[in-house]
Design a protein around this motif. Structure first.
Motif, PDB file in Angstrom:
ATOM      1  N   ARG A 113       0.856  -1.203   0.000  1.00 51.17           N
ATOM      2  CA  ARG A 113       0.000   0.000   0.000  1.00 51.17           C
ATOM      3  C   ARG A 113       0.880   1.237   0.000  1.00 51.17           C
ATOM      4  O   ARG A 113       2.026   1.181   0.435  1.00 51.17           O
ATOM      5  CB  ARG A 113      -0.808   0.080   1.309  1.00 51.17           C
ATOM      6  N   GLU A 114       0.249   2.344  -0.410  1.00 50.88           N
ATOM      7  CA  GLU A 114       0.958   3.625  -0.293  1.00 50.88           C
ATOM      8  C   GLU A 114       1.015   3.989   1.175  1.00 50.88           C
ATOM      9  O   GLU A 114       0.074   3.742   1.916  1.00 50.88           O
ATOM     10  CB  GLU A 114       0.172   4.728  -1.008  1.00 50.88           C
ATOM     11  N   SER A 115       2.137   4.544   1.596  1.00 51.80           N
ATOM     12  CA  SER A 115       2.191   5.051   2.967  1.00 51.80           C
ATOM     13  C   SER A 115       2.802   6.451   2.908  1.00 51.80           C
ATOM     14  O   SER A 115       3.234   6.905   1.848  1.00 51.80           O
ATOM     15  CB  SER A 115       3.005   4.124   3.863  1.00 51.80           C
ATOM     16  N   GLU A 116       2.836   7.095   4.043  1.00 49.99           N
ATOM     17  CA  GLU A 116       3.253   8.506   4.066  1.00 49.99           C
ATOM     18  C   GLU A 116       4.612   8.735   3.402  1.00 49.99           C
ATOM     19  O   GLU A 116       4.793   9.616   2.593  1.00 49.99           O
ATOM     20  CB  GLU A 116       3.328   8.950   5.519  1.00 49.99           C
ATOM     21  N   ASN A 117       5.577   7.859   3.760  1.00 51.31           N
ATOM     22  CA  ASN A 117       6.940   8.095   3.258  1.00 51.31           C
ATOM     23  C   ASN A 117       7.346   7.163   2.136  1.00 51.31           C
ATOM     24  O   ASN A 117       8.504   7.062   1.802  1.00 51.31           O
ATOM     25  CB  ASN A 117       7.955   7.938   4.394  1.00 51.31           C
ATOM     26  N   GLY A 118       6.429   6.454   1.586  1.00 50.47           N
ATOM     27  CA  GLY A 118       6.809   5.520   0.518  1.00 50.47           C
ATOM     28  C   GLY A 118       5.764   4.428   0.405  1.00 50.47           C
ATOM     29  O   GLY A 118       4.595   4.687   0.139  1.00 50.47           O
ATOM     30  N   LEU A 119       6.202   3.194   0.645  1.00 57.09           N
ATOM     31  CA  LEU A 119       5.290   2.053   0.512  1.00 57.09           C
ATOM     32  C   LEU A 119       5.325   1.211   1.774  1.00 57.09           C
ATOM     33  O   LEU A 119       6.349   1.149   2.459  1.00 57.09           O
ATOM     34  CB  LEU A 119       5.735   1.186  -0.674  1.00 57.09           C
TER      35      LEU A 119
END
Ligand SMILES: Cc1cc2nc3c(=O)[nH]c(=O)nc-3n(C[C@H](O)[C@H](O)[C@H](O)COP(=O)(O)OP(=O)(O)OC[C@H]3O[C@@H](n4cnc5c(N)ncnc54)[C@H](O)[C@@H]3O)c2cc1C
Length: 378
Positions: A113-119
């Protein structure tokens, strides 16, 4: 990195050698992947250097082509290598670990999943089902033809064909440095091969179009040649139908594919080892340079050329193969032996200069039956 096989481990080694922190998640629990006898061109050694040595079982100096009672022999200027897949993977794992990559065996990738700082990558520890979420700036899917990374990041599924081979005792009349290839278009649009891995054993195999039929045709072929299978090896291999872009941006992170996961397979012969390594060089280059890769552009050209060849060969009938073997005059055979299957443009260019009638035969295949390979396989 998801998938600790040939393409994945080589990518991991290349990145770790340039100081990138790399973790490899591989679902098998012990680094003893399925054994497979593979044939590759000398290009493998150019790419891997000494890392390839422990995997080399034999050297091939000649190809014998058979069809309908005709035969042609092609002597190779530089020998091909017969390699054992398990040993190759173990050697690449050792190289990746020496460079600082961490290999987590027994870890199955689930999704990302996408996350704040990357994946954020979700993996499951196979032994107890324990889930782990790992953060990464970039994820590389080297997880094979049915890549879960590709699905999770939105790539379309790849079409695959079955490849089956039997390990047999070599027939008494067979030299251990010679590969035999039989074109039998009523059985397969590809071919049968017998690759000696030593002076006593070899791999006799074929690529088919549907699973169960491929195995039974191979068994009939073995029976005809009075050869017994000591063991079978097989899996589905992706069919390269067009270039698969290797990178996708997901939020602030990047997802890449390499090897079979990106169909980096020469569709003329369905060989994916060297092209997967070239894909690994390209993906590592793209990650390190922030995007572009000359290696990937060259690989695309090579794979597209093999597709053109396959389109021409795919519905060759017996008369076409007979003509092909008849047209192989001495100088055309010499040209075939001078370049490798991993330099297809060069190879075909030289052959056609020395035997222009082969161009007409190829064009005929292309024009008469051009879309056969483009139909979905079963
Ligand atoms: C019988 C046979 C003979 C062949 N002969 C030749 C040959 O002579 N020459 C040639 O060039 N090519 C040959 N090929 C093709 C070649 O083997 C492949 O193209 C090449 O090995 C692909 O390597 P890869 O690293 O891309 O993928 P794979 O070897 O398929 O590796 C994928 C890895 O990902 C792991 N994985 C998958 N899903 C997950 C998950 N969810 N989580 C974690 N890990 C996962 C798998 O366990 C595996 O280790 C042959 C293939 C077969 C089946």
């Amino acid at each position: 990195m998801i998938g600790g096989s040939a393409a994945g481990l080589f990518t991991a080694a290349l990145l770790a050698e340039r100081g990138v922190f790399v973790r490899v998640f591989e679902r098998i629990e012990v680094l003893e992947p399925a054994e497979r006898t593979l044939i590759v061109t000398e290009r493998m050694r150019t790419i891997l250097g000494r890392a390839a040595e422990p995997a080399i079982l034999n050297r091939i100096r000649r190809f014998e082509l058979y069809t309908d009672g005709r035969a042609a022999t092609i002597a190779l200027k530089n020998p091909d290598f017969v390699v054992e897949r398990r040993r190759l993977i173990q050697a690449l794992a050792a190289r990746a670990e020496r460079a600082g990559a961490r290999i987590d065996l027994g870890h199955r990738f689930h999704t990302l999943r996408e996350s704040e700082n990357g994946l954020s990558i979700e993996v499951e520890r196979c032994v107890d089902g324990c889930q782990e979420a790992v953060r990464a700036e970039a994820v590389v899917g080297g997880d094979g033809a049915a890549s879960r990374v590709a699905r999770a990041a939105g790539w379309a599924p790849l079409e695959t064909v079955p490849l089956v081979q039997a390990i047999v005792r070599l027939p008494a009349d067979m030299a251990p440095d010679t590969v035999r290839v039989w074109f039998v278009p009523q059985d397969t649009p590809y071919f049968y091969w017998l690759i000696p891995e030593s002076s006593t054993r070899g791999a006799l195999g074929m690529i088919g179009e549907s699973g169960p039929e491929t195995r039974s045709r191979l068994e009939r072929f073995l029976e005809k040649r009075r050869l017994d299978a000591l063991e079978f090896q097989g899996a589905r291999i992706p069919v390269y139908k067009r270039w698969v872009p290797v990178r996708r941006q997901l939020g602030n992170g990047s997802v890449y594919l390499v090897g079979d996961a990106a169909a980096q397979v020469k569709v003329s012969t369905v060989g994916g080892v060297v092209t997967g390594f070239r894909g690994a060089l390209g993906v590592a280059e793209a990650i390190l340079n922030g995007g572009s890769s000359r290696v990937l552009r060259n690989l695309r050209r090579e794979l597209d050329f093999h597709l053109l060849l396959r389109r021409s060969l795919h519905r060759f009938q017996q008369s076409d193969y007979s003509r092909l073997v008849d047209l192989l005059n001495d100088s055309a055979k010499k040209s075939l032996g001078e370049s490798t299957r991993d330099e297809a443009w060069q190879l075909l260019w030289r052959v056609c200069l020395r035997q222009p009638r082969l161009v007409l035969l190829g064009l005929r295949g292309l024009l008469m039956r051009s879309n056969a390979i483009d139909k979905p396989a079963q």
